[in-house]
Design an enzyme around this catalytic site. Structure first.
Site, short mmCIF file in Angstrom:
data_model
loop_
_atom_site.label_atom_id
_atom_site.label_comp_id
_atom_site.label_asym_id
_atom_site.label_seq_id
_atom_site.Cartn_x
_atom_site.Cartn_y
_atom_site.Cartn_z
CB THR A 53 -0.89 -0.02 1.26
OG1 THR A 53 -1.80 -1.12 1.15
CG2 THR A 53 -1.67 1.27 1.43
CB ILE B 84 -14.28 -2.10 1.74
CG1 ILE B 84 -15.08 -2.00 0.44
CG2 ILE B 84 -13.75 -0.72 2.14
CD1 ILE B 84 -16.34 -1.18 0.54
N GLY B 85 -11.03 -2.55 2.61
CA GLY B 85 -10.04 -2.54 3.69
C GLY B 85 -10.01 -1.22 4.43
CG ASP B 86 -6.29 -0.05 6.27
OD1 ASP B 86 -5.49 0.89 6.39
OD2 ASP B 86 -6.02 -1.07 5.61
N GLY C 254 -0.57 -2.03 6.33
CA GLY C 254 -0.45 -3.32 7.01
C GLY C 254 -1.68 -4.17 6.78
CE LYS C 255 -0.49 -9.65 9.07
NZ LYS C 255 -0.17 -10.64 10.12
#
Length: 325
Positions: free
Chosen positions: A193, A222-224, A244-245
């Site tokens: 990212t 959908i991620g952060d 990150g995660k």
């Protein structure tokens, strides 16, 4: 107020110290190139909001990072990119998800912020706005690279999703909880990212983040990154971009918590960032970059490494991957 400052990242994760030069150097050069662009823009007194958009656009155009042209693939072999941007002075922000034809998702996020009454648009609705606003688009096949097709194939065979900068096959089982200890392997996933934070000499702050998400992620995940307060945040105190995660970052509202610790507990930028990364999130899950209104910089991570770079008006600059102290 101090002078201007800028920081950018190209992803955090389990980056092996044995990372081959042919995998390490292109990313370092990419960071160096984008850092210089940001420095020149700040020296020219461009607003931090314009600077972070410009820098992240450049990062999206580098195939070695997991954003824009380098975006990884879903479990259906498609691309679903996402991004967000925030202006600390006005608290205005914009976010997008589910993009597969937009060349630079961060600029579409800026359009959501500037041209609509909304904050977050996704999938076809977001892309329709892009067409209306003249954002550059391409056929979705433009993002399907041989490298990412092979990466997806390996992940599907292992029934896993691959996270930023995990080692070659350092992945997490599709059905496992994201916070469980994950198996290690050798090598490097070559994905990360991207994000940028900046402050000018007047203390105006901005943050921007962009990603392709996880290898082999479910369609629609959908991620952060596009979630204001999780992957991206800026106010009058600081600007933060996380990596990150994604699920761990969302649970901990990482970006907003840094600002909240400064606002409500009176912590310094470094104290707040270190607290969030080292005390509030599971080890091996998170890294972030942050700048304060006074020009301070923090770049903590609890992973093996984080591709990162920064510079300040007084001439200091740094490009690093692993811990430096």
């Amino acid at each position: 107020m101090g002078g201007w400052s800028i920081a950018l990242h190209g992803g955090a994760g389990d980056i092996p110290f044995s990372l081959p030069p042919e995998r390490r150097k292109p990313r370092e050069e990419g960071l160096r190139h984008c850092l210089q662009i940001g420095i020149e823009a700040l020296k020219a007194q461009n607003p931090p909001l314009d600077v972070v958009e410009l820098v992240v656009r450049e990062l999206e155009n580098i195939q070695h990072f997991n954003a824009g042209i380098g975006s990884v693939l879903t479990n259906s072999g498609t691309v679903e990119m996402e991004a967000s941007i925030m202006d600390g002075n006005t608290m205005k922000c914009g976010a997008v998800s589910g993009l597969n034809t937009v060349m630079n998702p961060i600029s579409l996020a800026r359009q959501v912020m500037d041209k609509t009454p909304h904050i977050f648009l996704a999938f076809q609705g977001a892309q329709d706005l892009g067409k209306q606003q003249g954002v550059e688009t391409v056929d979705s096949s433009h993002f399907i690279t041989e490298e990412n097709v092979e990466r997806l194939k390996l992940a599907i065979e292992a029934n896993r999703v691959q996270v930023d900068y995990s080692q070659y096959n350092y992945t997490q089982p599709v059905q496992d909880d994201a916070e469980k200890e994950l198996p290690l392997a050798n090598g490097d996933s070559q994905i990360g990212t991207v994000g940028c934070v900046a402050v000018d000499s007047h203390g105006n702050l901005a943050s921007a983040t962009s990603t392709g998400g996880l290898v082999n992620k479910m369609v629609g995940r959908i991620g952060d990154t596009p979630l204001i307060g999780a992957g991206t945040y800026a106010n009058e105190l600081c600007a933060v971009s996380a990596t990150g995660k994604g699920e761990a970052i969302i649970r901990a509202t990482v970006a907003r918590d840094v600002a909240a610790l400064m606002e409500f507990k009176g912590l310094s930028l470094k104290e707040a960032a270190d607290c969030v990364v080292h005390e509030r999130t599971p080890k091996g899950t998170v890294g972030l970059i942050a700048v304060s209104a006074a020009g301070e910089i923090a770049m903590p991570f609890n992973t093996t490494g984080m591709f990162r770079a920064c510079a300040t008006e007084d001439g200091y600059s740094e490009i690093a991957i692993w811990p430096t102290a």
